[in-house]
Design a protein around this motif. Structure first.
Motif, PDB file in Angstrom:
ATOM      1  N   ARG A 262       3.954 -21.672  28.981  1.00  0.00           N
ATOM      2  CA  ARG A 262       2.321 -22.221  28.734  1.00  0.00           C
ATOM      3  C   ARG A 262       1.568 -20.780  29.492  1.00  0.00           C
ATOM      4  N   SER A 263       2.156 -20.011  30.276  1.00  0.00           N
ATOM      5  CA  SER A 263       1.325 -18.945  30.771  1.00  0.00           C
ATOM      6  C   SER A 263       1.167 -17.824  29.610  1.00  0.00           C
ATOM      7  N   ASN A 264       2.373 -17.931  28.857  1.00  0.00           N
ATOM      8  CA  ASN A 264       2.322 -16.870  27.679  1.00  0.00           C
ATOM      9  C   ASN A 264       1.403 -17.421  26.439  1.00  0.00           C
ATOM     10  N   LEU A 265       1.088 -18.253  26.471  1.00  0.00           N
ATOM     11  CA  LEU A 265       0.374 -18.876  25.053  1.00  0.00           C
ATOM     12  C   LEU A 265      -1.014 -17.879  24.958  1.00  0.00           C
ATOM     13  N   PRO A 266      -1.878 -17.889  25.940  1.00  0.00           N
ATOM     14  CA  PRO A 266      -2.963 -16.965  25.696  1.00  0.00           C
ATOM     15  C   PRO A 266      -2.738 -15.563  25.367  1.00  0.00           C
ATOM     16  N   TRP A 267      -1.656 -15.085  25.925  1.00  0.00           N
ATOM     17  CA  TRP A 267      -1.193 -13.627  25.468  1.00  0.00           C
ATOM     18  C   TRP A 267      -0.507 -13.593  24.036  1.00  0.00           C
ATOM     19  N   VAL A 268       0.139 -14.690  23.676  1.00  0.00           N
ATOM     20  CA  VAL A 268       0.569 -14.498  22.577  1.00  0.00           C
ATOM     21  C   VAL A 268      -0.431 -14.635  21.327  1.00  0.00           C
ATOM     22  N   CYS A 269      -1.397 -15.617  21.481  1.00  0.00           N
ATOM     23  CA  CYS A 269      -2.593 -15.594  20.547  1.00  0.00           C
ATOM     24  C   CYS A 269      -3.277 -14.198  20.500  1.00  0.00           C
ATOM     25  N   LEU A 270      -3.570 -13.767  21.763  1.00  0.00           N
ATOM     26  CA  LEU A 270      -4.458 -12.513  21.925  1.00  0.00           C
ATOM     27  C   LEU A 270      -3.523 -11.234  20.921  1.00  0.00           C
ATOM     28  N   ALA A 271      -2.386 -11.202  21.371  1.00  0.00           N
ATOM     29  CA  ALA A 271      -1.375 -10.074  20.703  1.00  0.00           C
ATOM     30  C   ALA A 271      -1.230 -10.400  19.372  1.00  0.00           C
ATOM     31  N   GLY A 272      -1.232 -11.667  18.793  1.00  0.00           N
ATOM     32  CA  GLY A 272      -1.192 -11.949  17.696  1.00  0.00           C
ATOM     33  C   GLY A 272      -2.378 -11.359  16.778  1.00  0.00           C
ATOM     34  N   ILE A 273      -3.505 -11.674  17.249  1.00  0.00           N
ATOM     35  CA  ILE A 273      -4.871 -11.335  16.839  1.00  0.00           C
ATOM     36  C   ILE A 273      -4.832  -9.772  16.873  1.00  0.00           C
ATOM     37  N   ALA A 274      -4.506  -9.330  17.768  1.00  0.00           N
ATOM     38  CA  ALA A 274      -4.446  -7.542  17.940  1.00  0.00           C
ATOM     39  C   ALA A 274      -3.660  -6.960  16.934  1.00  0.00           C
ATOM     40  N   VAL A 275      -2.318  -7.485  16.765  1.00  0.00           N
ATOM     41  CA  VAL A 275      -1.379  -6.708  15.840  1.00  0.00           C
ATOM     42  C   VAL A 275      -1.952  -7.044  14.146  1.00  0.00           C
ATOM     43  N   VAL A 276      -2.464  -8.112  13.927  1.00  0.00           N
ATOM     44  CA  VAL A 276      -2.827  -8.344  12.544  1.00  0.00           C
ATOM     45  C   VAL A 276      -4.234  -7.652  12.373  1.00  0.00           C
ATOM     46  N   THR A 277      -5.112  -7.441  13.280  1.00  0.00           N
ATOM     47  CA  THR A 277      -6.247  -6.899  13.094  1.00  0.00           C
ATOM     48  C   THR A 277      -6.278  -5.091  12.902  1.00  0.00           C
ATOM     49  N   VAL A 278      -5.321  -4.669  13.863  1.00  0.00           N
ATOM     50  CA  VAL A 278      -5.077  -3.086  13.711  1.00  0.00           C
ATOM     51  C   VAL A 278      -4.343  -3.073  12.271  1.00  0.00           C
ATOM     52  N   CYS A 279      -3.372  -3.611  11.941  1.00  0.00           N
ATOM     53  CA  CYS A 279      -2.619  -3.341  10.604  1.00  0.00           C
ATOM     54  C   CYS A 279      -3.703  -3.585   9.430  1.00  0.00           C
ATOM     55  N   ASP A 280      -4.723  -4.609   9.961  1.00  0.00           N
ATOM     56  CA  ASP A 280      -5.611  -4.761   8.671  1.00  0.00           C
ATOM     57  C   ASP A 280      -6.747  -3.579   8.682  1.00  0.00           C
ATOM     58  N   LEU A 281      -7.092  -3.146   9.867  1.00  0.00           N
ATOM     59  CA  LEU A 281      -7.908  -1.820   9.867  1.00  0.00           C
ATOM     60  C   LEU A 281      -6.998  -0.692   9.193  1.00  0.00           C
ATOM     61  N   LEU A 282      -6.072  -0.370   9.512  1.00  0.00           N
ATOM     62  CA  LEU A 282      -5.205   0.660   9.039  1.00  0.00           C
ATOM     63  C   LEU A 282      -5.141   0.379   7.260  1.00  0.00           C
ATOM     64  N   ALA A 283      -4.775  -0.991   7.008  1.00  0.00           N
ATOM     65  CA  ALA A 283      -4.849  -1.015   5.473  1.00  0.00           C
ATOM     66  C   ALA A 283      -6.030  -0.654   4.735  1.00  0.00           C
ATOM     67  N   ARG A 284      -7.113  -0.641   5.313  1.00  0.00           N
ATOM     68  CA  ARG A 284      -8.569  -0.525   5.205  1.00  0.00           C
ATOM     69  C   ARG A 284      -8.886   1.219   4.823  1.00  0.00           C
ATOM     70  N   VAL A 285      -8.409   1.692   5.856  1.00  0.00           N
ATOM     71  CA  VAL A 285      -8.456   3.095   5.935  1.00  0.00           C
ATOM     72  C   VAL A 285      -7.571   4.306   5.370  1.00  0.00           C
ATOM     73  N   VAL A 286      -6.266   3.698   5.116  1.00  0.00           N
ATOM     74  CA  VAL A 286      -5.333   4.635   4.901  1.00  0.00           C
ATOM     75  C   VAL A 286      -5.507   5.345   3.630  1.00  0.00           C
ATOM     76  N   ILE A 287      -5.912   4.589   2.700  1.00  0.00           N
ATOM     77  CA  ILE A 287      -5.992   4.976   1.180  1.00  0.00           C
ATOM     78  C   ILE A 287      -7.530   4.869   0.721  1.00  0.00           C
ATOM     79  N   ALA A 288      -8.559   4.792   1.606  1.00  0.00           N
ATOM     80  CA  ALA A 288      -9.819   4.459   1.349  1.00  0.00           C
ATOM     81  C   ALA A 288     -10.323   5.367   0.081  1.00  0.00           C
TER      82      ALA A 288
END
Length: 319
Positions: A262-288
């Motif tokens: 229960r206490s980990n749920l907000p952290w899991v959501c935030l970490a999931g958003i952060a990881v996928v956002t960072v990966c998406d940003l890298l995917a956009r700029v690596v071979i721009a």
């Protein structure tokens, strides 16, 4: 004091995620500031894409957490148990037999097949006694590979191989206004998991313990599986495969904060958003100016984390 410290830490993490989402809104080859269509492009493309990052990241991370609890295994998540492959098979069958089907119909088919795949995996675990927890994800990957082979054969036979490759290359490039709104359904998954978090935690102790503590184990497993299938099916239809996301995030959060769901749920959501956002940003700029599928970045990062966890688990077993 500890509660206040945890609150500040969560607020800091939330601010970091907001900063990443702001970077996502401002990153892209189209100049939204100088172009006369900048505001329109921002509303049609950038905002839906960022919303999709939030919803899909939170949904898949939480799905991995629930699946790990129900299987009592830290190495499983939808892409290591064949659930996403089953969702893809359902989506492909719907596209072939009902090519003009709405996105909602495709989602229903993907969710239904994802539920079937998850239940098959759970039933297999109940019937087969595996001595090592390291074998469980390997079995899941094998089952997923079989389903993937069936999908590939069907795609070759029906000349739909291009559609299959698009699904495998999970990406947010096709997310735009009018094609992502179904993702809002995953908010129901997040709410559902939060409501039954305590019962899921008890179910994670095993059927005997959960039953002795007054929890209907079979019912919780069924509800948990349905939530996993719903999240996986929706994300598969809109985005595609996001490999290892549900494996990386729950394990990292658990290593830092312990196993209180229960206490980990907000952290899991935030970490999931952060990881996928960072990966998406890298995917956009690596071979721009071109863009890589986000599944490529996630696959590389996830494979490294997965192998590291396997080696740590093997080291503990040998000791």
């Amino acid at each position: 004091m500890r509660t206040r410290r945890n609150g500040w830490a969560l607020a800091g993490a939330s601010a970091l995620v907001v900063a990443l989402l702001a970077a996502s809104l401002l990153t892209g080859e189209f100049d939204i500031f100088s172009s006369e269509f900048g505001a329109e492009m921002f509303a049609i493309s950038r905002v839906p894409r960022t919303v999709a990052l939030v919803l899909s990241g939170a949904a898949m991370a939480m799905s991995g957490l629930v699946m790990q609890l129900l299987t009592q295994n830290r190495f499983v998540e939808p892409t290591t148990t064949g659930t996403t492959e089953w969702a893809g098979l359902g989506l492909m069958l719907m596209m072939f037999f009902f090519p003009s089907a709405s996105i909602m119909s495709k989602m229903i088919a993907a969710v239904g097949f994802a539920f079937i795949g998850a239940m098959i995996f759970f039933l297999f675990l109940r019937r087969v006694s595996l001595r090592s927890s390291l074998v469980v994800p390997i079995v899941g990957i094998m089952l997923g590979t079989v389903v993937s082979a069936i999908s590939t054969f069907f795609a070759l036979y029906t000349n739909m191989l291009q559609s299959l490759s698009v699904w495998f290359a999970g990406s947010f490039t096709s997310v735009y206004q009018g094609q992502y709104e179904v993702l809002w359904i995953v908010l129901a998954v997040v709410a559902g998991v939060y409501v039954i978090a305590d019962r899921l935690t008890l179910a994670g102790l095993g059927e005997e313990y959960a039953t002795n503590l007054g929890v209907n184990y079979q019912q919780i497993v069924l509800v948990g599986t349905a939530l996993i299938a719903l999240a996986t099916g929706v994300v598969t239809v809109v985005v595609g495969m996001l490999p290892f996301l549900g494996l990386i995030v729950p394990n990292l959060v658990s290593m830092l904060r312990g196993d209180d769901m229960r206490s980990n749920l907000p952290w899991v959501c935030l970490a999931g958003i952060a990881v996928v956002t960072v990966c998406d940003l890298l995917a956009r700029v690596v071979i721009a100016p071109f863009e890589m599928p986000v599944s490529v970045i996630l696959g590389i990062v996830g494979a490294i984390v997965f192998i590291t966890l396997l080696l740590k688990g093997r080291h503990r077993v040998s000791r």
